[in-house]
Scaffold this motif. Structure first.
Motif, mmCIF file in Angstrom:
data_model
loop_
_atom_site.group_PDB
_atom_site.id
_atom_site.type_symbol
_atom_site.label_atom_id
_atom_site.label_comp_id
_atom_site.label_asym_id
_atom_site.label_seq_id
_atom_site.Cartn_x
_atom_site.Cartn_y
_atom_site.Cartn_z
ATOM 1 N N ASN A 61 6.895 1.322 1.636
ATOM 2 C CA ASN A 61 6.430 -0.039 1.902
ATOM 3 C C ASN A 61 7.203 -0.675 3.050
ATOM 4 N N TYR A 67 2.984 -4.294 1.861
ATOM 5 C CA TYR A 67 3.003 -5.510 1.049
ATOM 6 C C TYR A 67 4.201 -6.354 1.455
ATOM 7 N N ASP A 72 1.586 -10.332 -3.083
ATOM 8 C CA ASP A 72 0.674 -9.390 -2.441
ATOM 9 C C ASP A 72 0.556 -8.104 -3.254
ATOM 10 N N LEU A 73 1.679 -7.643 -3.768
ATOM 11 C CA LEU A 73 1.696 -6.374 -4.502
ATOM 12 C C LEU A 73 0.916 -6.455 -5.807
ATOM 13 N N PRO A 164 -4.003 -2.635 3.072
ATOM 14 C CA PRO A 164 -3.122 -3.796 2.962
ATOM 15 C C PRO A 164 -2.057 -3.741 4.039
ATOM 16 N N SER A 166 1.256 -6.184 6.188
ATOM 17 C CA SER A 166 2.008 -7.395 6.458
ATOM 18 C C SER A 166 2.005 -7.693 7.943
ATOM 19 N N ASN A 200 -3.758 -11.034 5.176
ATOM 20 C CA ASN A 200 -3.990 -10.790 3.756
ATOM 21 C C ASN A 200 -4.026 -12.149 3.051
#
Length: 436
Positions: A61, A67, A72-73, A164, A166, A200
């Protein structure tokens, strides 16, 4: 404790070490009856396996910027306060030029790479048009604070992650600011302001950078609210001549779509391993219906445009993962639209940061050439031939879309895809199900 922070990583490392040591020390010393000893040993094994899996997840990650936080996770993050119907142009009839200037408070951003190359700053932006409330990261070029440039306005590139993903990933995993800093200092790349907004916005779904009334106005967030904030707070050039947008994977789709749909807001777009049809991301809101898919497919938008937009597109990818999407765009592009397509071999790194990271310098050199220019043909050959630096890790120079010998492959593996799939950029099951 932050999901991506150093304290959490160190805690997991310590727990993993403890989980390995415990069985060695207590395996044969566990007291009590046989069933109790067996249960204790099973718990030790589960503890060891759990901490090992968690450590691997945290490392992956942090490396790929998937994430950003716990919300978010676990799928509880929601950054949409309202999602009114804003109409075709995404402004809701609001006269943007009449909106008062709003100053934002910025602070230093935390996370991997965020303090390198002069540091990245972050602000919490409440979108006045979109109804989105989320963070935006900004990096300023080295010239921005120099006295000689105090009256100069700078071009801007919006950076979009995959899904997904960031917004920090462009500064962490891709190290974009670290790579372009020396190029800006010696004049090989223009001094761009880099802006990475959160994409996101809803739990468990990709917004597809679309406006979906009642759910999210992601398009207006990215193409209206974020640029307005930048113009209000920094010496940024006005749109469209001073603005570009770049992304990888799902963010690549968004970048091209935003530029094609809003040539009055962007002059150029960069797509790294993207797709055209929103269904390329199976969790995309823009793929909910045929009508939404059509409205957010840059290939269809470009093909049906009454007047070809004055934009430049850079599209790179492997066969079945971005290349066909670029070729399709190139096939329907008409002047003044230009499309530069880069073919990457499958040995270049796959659908990963390892493929996209080495492309950053070349992408910004291309943006430097393209910003504010208007090519006379539908195919951009500005980087063809001698003088084009090979992409690190690709094993070859970038292929151009102008048919130059030895750069564009004569025959491509289509994985049995039909023409319609090639045109949409989802030419294989693997590409249609990408999630990064």
């Amino acid at each position: 404790m932050s999901l991506t922070g150093t304290p959490f990583l160190c805690t997991i490392v310590v727990l993993s070490v403890v989980a390995l040591i415990l069985p060695l020390l207590l395996w044969s010393r566990t007291p009590g009856p046989k069933p109790l000893r067996a249960a204790a040993r099973v718990l030790m094994l589960l503890f060891a396996q759990g901490t090992a899996v968690t450590l691997v997840f945290v490392l992956v990650n942090n490396q790929n910027g998937l994430y950003d936080n716990w919300a978010d996770l676990i799928g509880t993050g929601d950054h949409v306060q309202q999602a009114a119907d804003l109409g075709r142009d995404g402004t809701g009839g609001i006269a943007l030029k009449r909106l008062p200037r709003v100053g934002q408070d910025f602070g230093p951003a935390d996370g991997a790479g965020m303090r390198a190359a002069g540091g990245v700053r972050v602000t919490q932006l409440r979108g006045r048009v979109s109804g989105v409330n989320a963070e935006v990261y900004v990096w300023l070029p080295p010239q921005y604070g120099e006295p000689a440039y105090r009256h100069r306005k700078f071009p801007v590139v919006e950076l979009l992650p995959g899904y997904p993903g960031s917004a920090k990933a462009w500064f962490g995993a891709l190290r974009a600011h670290e790579q372009v800093l020396p190029l800006m200092r010696d004049g090989r790349v223009a001094p761009f302001i880099l802006v990475a907004p959160r994409t996101n916005l809803l739990a468990g779904v990709d917004t597809g950078c679309a406006n979906v009334p009642g759910q999210v106005n992601a398009d207006s967030w990215l193409s209206v609210d974020v640029p307005r904030m930048v113009l209000d707070n920094f010496r940024a050039q006005p749109a469209p001549s001073g603005w570009a947008v770049a992304g990888y994977s799902a963010g690549a789709h968004c970048a091209v779509k935003l530029a094609v749909a809003h040539p009055d807001r962007y002059r150029a777009a960069v797509s790294l391993s993207g797709y055209n049809d929103p269904i390329g991301e199976r969790n995309s809101l823009a793929a909910q219906s045929p009508a939404l898919r059509a409205r957010n497919n840059p290939y269809l938008l470009l093909r049906k445009a009454a007047e070809p937009p004055r934009i430049a597109l850079y599209v790179s990818g492997e066969s079945g993962d971005g290349y066909q999407a670029g070729a399709a765009l190139q096939a329907v592009a008409k002047a003044p639209t230009t499309v530069h397509v880069v073919f990457l071999p499958r040995s270049a790194g796959g659908h990963t940061m390892a493929l996209w990271r080495p492309q950053v310098p070349e992408v910004f050199r291309w943006l430097t050439l393209q910003m504010g220019q208007n090519r006379a043909r539908g195919v951009d050959g500005s980087l063809a031939g001698a003088g084009t630096a090979p992409l690190s890790g690709s094993g070859t120079g970038p292929g151009t879309g102008n048919g130059a010998a030895g750069t564009t492959p004569r025959s491509l593996s289509t994985a049995g895809s039909r023409h319609a799939a090639l045109a949409s950029g989802t030419s294989s099951p693997a590409a249609a199900g990408r999630r990064r």
